[in-house]
Design a protein around this motif. Structure first.
Motif, short mmCIF file in Angstrom:
data_model
loop_
_atom_site.label_atom_id
_atom_site.label_comp_id
_atom_site.label_asym_id
_atom_site.label_seq_id
_atom_site.Cartn_x
_atom_site.Cartn_y
_atom_site.Cartn_z
N PHE A 228 0.86 -1.19 0.00
CA PHE A 228 0.00 0.00 0.00
C PHE A 228 0.89 1.23 0.00
O PHE A 228 2.11 1.13 0.16
N ASP A 229 0.28 2.39 -0.16
CA ASP A 229 1.02 3.65 -0.18
C ASP A 229 1.17 4.16 1.25
O ASP A 229 0.26 4.79 1.80
N LEU A 230 2.32 3.88 1.85
CA LEU A 230 2.55 4.26 3.24
C LEU A 230 2.52 5.78 3.42
O LEU A 230 1.90 6.29 4.36
N ASN A 231 3.18 6.51 2.52
CA ASN A 231 3.23 7.97 2.65
C ASN A 231 1.84 8.58 2.60
O ASN A 231 1.49 9.47 3.40
N ALA A 232 1.02 8.12 1.66
CA ALA A 232 -0.32 8.67 1.53
C ALA A 232 -1.18 8.32 2.75
O ALA A 232 -1.98 9.14 3.23
N THR A 233 -1.00 7.11 3.28
CA THR A 233 -1.79 6.70 4.44
C THR A 233 -1.40 7.49 5.68
O THR A 233 -2.27 7.95 6.43
N LEU A 234 -0.10 7.67 5.90
CA LEU A 234 0.33 8.48 7.04
C LEU A 234 -0.12 9.93 6.88
O LEU A 234 -0.52 10.58 7.85
N ALA A 235 -0.05 10.44 5.64
CA ALA A 235 -0.50 11.82 5.40
C ALA A 235 -1.98 11.96 5.73
O ALA A 235 -2.41 12.98 6.30
N LEU A 236 -2.76 10.96 5.39
CA LEU A 236 -4.19 10.99 5.71
C LEU A 236 -4.39 11.05 7.22
O LEU A 236 -5.18 11.87 7.73
N LEU A 237 -3.70 10.20 7.97
CA LEU A 237 -3.85 10.17 9.42
C LEU A 237 -3.38 11.48 10.06
O LEU A 237 -4.01 11.98 11.00
N ILE A 238 -2.27 12.02 9.56
CA ILE A 238 -1.73 13.26 10.14
C ILE A 238 -2.63 14.44 9.80
O ILE A 238 -2.99 15.25 10.68
N THR A 239 -3.03 14.55 8.54
CA THR A 239 -3.83 15.70 8.09
C THR A 239 -5.17 15.76 8.81
O THR A 239 -5.69 16.86 9.08
N HIS A 240 -5.72 14.61 9.14
CA HIS A 240 -7.05 14.58 9.75
C HIS A 240 -6.98 14.32 11.26
O HIS A 240 -7.95 13.87 11.87
N ASN A 241 -5.81 14.61 11.83
CA ASN A 241 -5.64 14.63 13.30
C ASN A 241 -5.99 13.31 13.97
O ASN A 241 -6.57 13.27 15.06
N ALA A 242 -5.61 12.20 13.31
CA ALA A 242 -5.95 10.88 13.83
C ALA A 242 -4.89 10.30 14.76
O ALA A 242 -5.15 9.31 15.45
N ILE A 243 -3.69 10.88 14.80
CA ILE A 243 -2.61 10.36 15.64
C ILE A 243 -2.57 11.18 16.93
O ILE A 243 -2.36 12.40 16.91
N THR A 244 -2.76 10.51 18.06
CA THR A 244 -2.92 11.23 19.32
C THR A 244 -1.78 10.99 20.30
O THR A 244 -1.74 11.62 21.36
N CYS A 245 -0.88 10.05 20.00
CA CYS A 245 0.23 9.80 20.91
C CYS A 245 1.33 9.06 20.17
O CYS A 245 1.06 8.21 19.31
N LEU A 246 2.58 9.39 20.49
CA LEU A 246 3.75 8.66 19.99
C LEU A 246 4.34 7.90 21.15
O LEU A 246 4.62 8.48 22.19
N ASN A 247 4.55 6.62 20.95
CA ASN A 247 5.08 5.79 22.02
C ASN A 247 6.26 5.01 21.47
O ASN A 247 6.10 4.12 20.65
#
Length: 252
Positions: A228-247
């Motif tokens: 799959f397109d990792l960059n596009a998927t991460l961009a989707l999650l980041i752009t739409h504020n879906a990532i709430t914590c880095l562990n």
């Protein structure tokens, strides 16, 4: 059956008689008054279902939907006073409802609409700033242990039908012209601020996000997913504020 149970059962079943022992303060016929009350209760529950499942109603028409919903109300009375929670079993009910079998994608559309309700009422969580995510992704020392926690409102749906395209069509002109309803789709549902958003994903991206949500590391989720397109998927999650914590800590 207790008096309270008999009263509740009669409210949801129009074939039951008026419960015994009822009286009216103004001398009106108790059975007539109870019939009005029963109609108001059932109409309120059906209206609550219609509010939660507008596309399902559009797909089958108001008359069919309300008749189906009335049967659902009889079989699945509410178990909470919170009407936003009512109807979570409607999709499974539709699966077994023979008159709806001519619309094979109806149950999955109901599942998608239910996820939208759950996303809207999910807990709040502050997103990680994009620059922090970019820095974590660029750090080779911690990347192998990086885990991304996702917003509580995020949900995934895998369907054998074009569930996203069907739902999206009914946000505009409500026509399925040009939609191959038998083309399976994967959908992502999340709340961005106060807005519930829905996106179509390919299989690899859907599985990747599911792995993240289940606690796998970023690299592990990538390795365990089809291409799959990792960059596009991460961009989707980041752009739409879906990532709430880095562990960055490895789970025990």
């Amino acid at each position: 059956m207790s008096t309270q149970a008999a009263f509740a059962a009669a409210l949801l079943d129009t074939e039951r008689p008026c419960p015994e022992g009822l009286c009216s303060a103004n001398g009106a016929d108790p059975a007539s008054r109870f019939a009005v009350y029963r109609n108001n209760v059932q109409s309120s529950l059906i209206n609550a279902l219609a509010d939660s499942y507008p596309v399902v109603e559009q797909l089958v028409g108001t008359e069919f939907f309300r008749a189906m919903a009335a049967l659902f109300v009889q079989h699945q009375p509410p178990d909470t006073p919170l009407m936003s929670r009512y109807g979570d079993a409607l999709a499974d009910f539709i699966d077994g409802f023979e008159p709806a079998s001519s619309v094979p994608y109806l149950a999955d559309v109901a599942r998608l609409e239910r996820l939208r309700v759950l996303a809207y009422h999910a807990a709040d969580a502050n997103p990680v700033r994009p620059e922090r995510i970019s820095a974590a992704l660029a750090d080779p020392h911690t990347l192998s242990e990086l885990r991304l926690e996702l917003h509580p409102s995020l949900h995934l749906l895998d369907s054998r039908h074009a569930v996203f395209a069907i739902w999206a069509a009914h946000q505009h002109d409500a026509t399925l012209a040009g939609v191959d309803v038998y083309q399976g789709q994967h959908a992502l549902v999340l709340r961005n601020g106060l807005e519930v958003e829905v996106f179509a994903l390919d299989h690899g991206a859907s599985l990747f996000i599911r792995h993240l949500r289940n606690g796998q590391s970023l690299l592990g989720a990538v390795e365990n997913s089809p291409e799959f397109d990792l960059n596009a998927t991460l961009a989707l999650l980041i752009t739409h504020n879906a990532i709430t914590c880095l562990n960055n800590k490895v789970s025990p």
